[in-house]
Design an enzyme around this catalytic site. Structure first.
Site, short mmCIF file in Angstrom:
data_model
loop_
_atom_site.label_atom_id
_atom_site.label_comp_id
_atom_site.label_asym_id
_atom_site.label_seq_id
_atom_site.Cartn_x
_atom_site.Cartn_y
_atom_site.Cartn_z
N LYS A 1 -48.35 4.82 -46.81
CA LYS A 1 -49.48 5.72 -46.54
C LYS A 1 -50.40 5.82 -47.75
O LYS A 1 -51.59 6.07 -47.62
CB LYS A 1 -48.95 7.10 -46.13
N GLY B 1 -42.18 1.76 -44.85
CA GLY B 1 -42.29 3.07 -44.20
C GLY B 1 -43.42 3.89 -44.76
O GLY B 1 -44.50 3.37 -45.08
N SER B 2 -43.17 5.20 -44.93
CA SER B 2 -44.24 6.13 -45.29
C SER B 2 -44.82 5.91 -46.68
O SER B 2 -45.92 6.38 -46.95
CB SER B 2 -43.72 7.57 -45.19
N THR B 3 -44.11 5.18 -47.55
CA THR B 3 -44.68 4.94 -48.89
C THR B 3 -46.00 4.18 -48.75
O THR B 3 -46.86 4.26 -49.62
CB THR B 3 -43.72 4.12 -49.78
#
Ligand SMILES: [Zn+2]
Length: 414
Positions: free
Chosen positions: A323, A319-321
């Site tokens: 980014k 997921g967003s990790t």
């Protein structure tokens, strides 16, 4: 007349010769059979009656946490009781079987069958504590039985913290062999090599004196020191449990704590954990009540799930990790600066190959932002745009450079 007699004498001789040869052939065949075909079977049969080998278990290595002092798994002394039915006097067999079944809570008929067997060694029970075997010793003395019953030392695995780091440590089977976790992974190092007491007896079960006994000493297993810090592990487990209960996480949860400098795993926990001292018992209280009524396949499916180290065996979308990876790659490629005001603009969504992918804050878009702000906002469209600019070949190259395509090196079975 004479000729006839001669003829019949000749015939008789021939017949005798043929018969003699037939007998010879039969004997040779039988001998060949015994030598080449039946030999191993017969030898095994004789060995079984004459040779009694009792295993002397090696002490399994201790498992410590990173301090090298806190014991996570240790082997304690227990006793294995075997009998040599050939040496037990016929009139003592029944009372012996009665006593053995009493002390060790075994079925009398089954024990009696073992005591009556025509073999040199029969295992009655393994892994008994000193108290029970001491009462057997006392009874043997009282009844003046000195031969035919062996009480040999063995070891049993014990886990002082029950459910601490259960998915890391794993547990052992009935023969002290590692079945899960570190216990299975490092079986060769931990197990050592068991020894043996061999005693030879003749056909009547009498031993050959000193010449008949041979003791092969066991080689103890080696100890292991883990990177796991038992204090951090306990804290991680406590908070993971609280979080899973508070948030009603029906699939449980996992936490891994790592030293970023060295990559050492300091703690690794899955919820629910299980008691290493009784790994075949369910952790779920409701399930415990109906456990015995379940089908074998249901029980084993549940246990496999309970033992599974989900932190390393299951996949989980980062997921967003992720980014952070995209941000680093774009900085390295010169596609962005950290704090350039208004470098990016979030309109709440971005269209990719005809699909509209929303920002999590699509209802009130982030608007103008720098890279730092986009990262703080976890803004989806900005990082999708950057990913496109980097291009798939280069992006893949960065994944490789960060080590995402390599194995983690965690030394646990999956
Ligand atoms: Zn946004």
């Amino acid at each position: 007349m004479e000729e006839k007699n001669n003829l019949s004498a000749k015939k008789r001789m021939m017949l005798g010769l043929v018969l003699y040869m037939l007998v010879c052939i039969v004997l040779v065949c039988r001998l060949a059979y015994l030598q080449f075909v039946g030999a191993s079977q017969l030898q095994a049969k004789a060995e079984n009656q004459q040779r009694s080998a009792r295993e002397v278990g090696a002490r399994r290595g201790t498992i410590y946490d990173s301090s090298g002092e806190t014991v996570l798994a240790v082997s304690s002394t227990v006793y294995t009781v075997t009998v040599n039915p050939m040496k037990i006097p016929a009139d003592k067999k029944e009372i012996l079987a009665r006593k053995l079944s009493e002390i060790f809570e075994l079925n009398y008929e089954k024990v009696l069958k073992r005591v009556n067997k025509k073999s040199a060694i029969e295992t009655i029970i393994k892994r008994q504590d000193k108290e029970k075997t001491d009462s057997l010793r006392a009874w043997m003395e009282e009844n003046e039985i000195y031969v035919g019953i062996n009480i040999d030392e063995d070891t049993k695995r014990y886990y002082p913290f029950s459910n601490l780091a259960s998915h890391i440590i794993g547990f052992c089977g009935s023969d002290n062999q590692g079945l899960e976790g570190i216990e299975a992974k490092y079986e060769k190092i931990l197990s050592g090599k068991s020894g043996e007491i061999n005693s030879l007896t003749d056909a009547k079960g009498q031993s050959f004196g000193d010449a008949g006994e041979n003791y092969i000493e066991p080689t103890d297993g080696k100890d292991l020191v883990l990177s796991i810090d038992s204090n951090i592990q306990a804290i991680v487990q406590k908070h993971l449990e609280e979080a899973c209960i508070d948030n009603v996480c029906t699939d449980g949860g996992s936490i891994i704590a790592m030293n970023p400098q060295t990559g050492d795993i300091l703690a690794l926990a899955n919820y629910p954990s299980y008691d290493l001292n009784s790994p075949y018992q369910p952790v779920d209280e409701e399930l415990k009540a109906v456990w015995q009524d379940l089908e074998q396949v249901q029980r084993s499916n549940y246990l496999m799930g309970m033992w599974r180290n989900k932190a390393i065996a299951d996949t989980y979308e980062p997921g967003s990790t992720f980014k952070l990876v995209t941000a680093s790659a774009s900085l390295e490629e010169g596609l962005a600066e950290v704090d350039r005001k208004g470098a990016f603009a979030c309109t709440g969504a971005i269209e990719i190959a005809g699909v509209r992918i929303k920002c999590w804050r699509y209802y009130r878009p982030h608007g103008s932002e720098s890279l730092r702000e986009a990262l703080m906002n976890s803004c989806n469209p900005v990082f999708i745009g950057l990913g496109q600019k980097i291009g798939k070949e280069k992006y893949y190259g960065y994944l490789n450079k960060f080590g995402f395509l390599k194995k983690t090196g965690i030394d646990l079975p999956r």
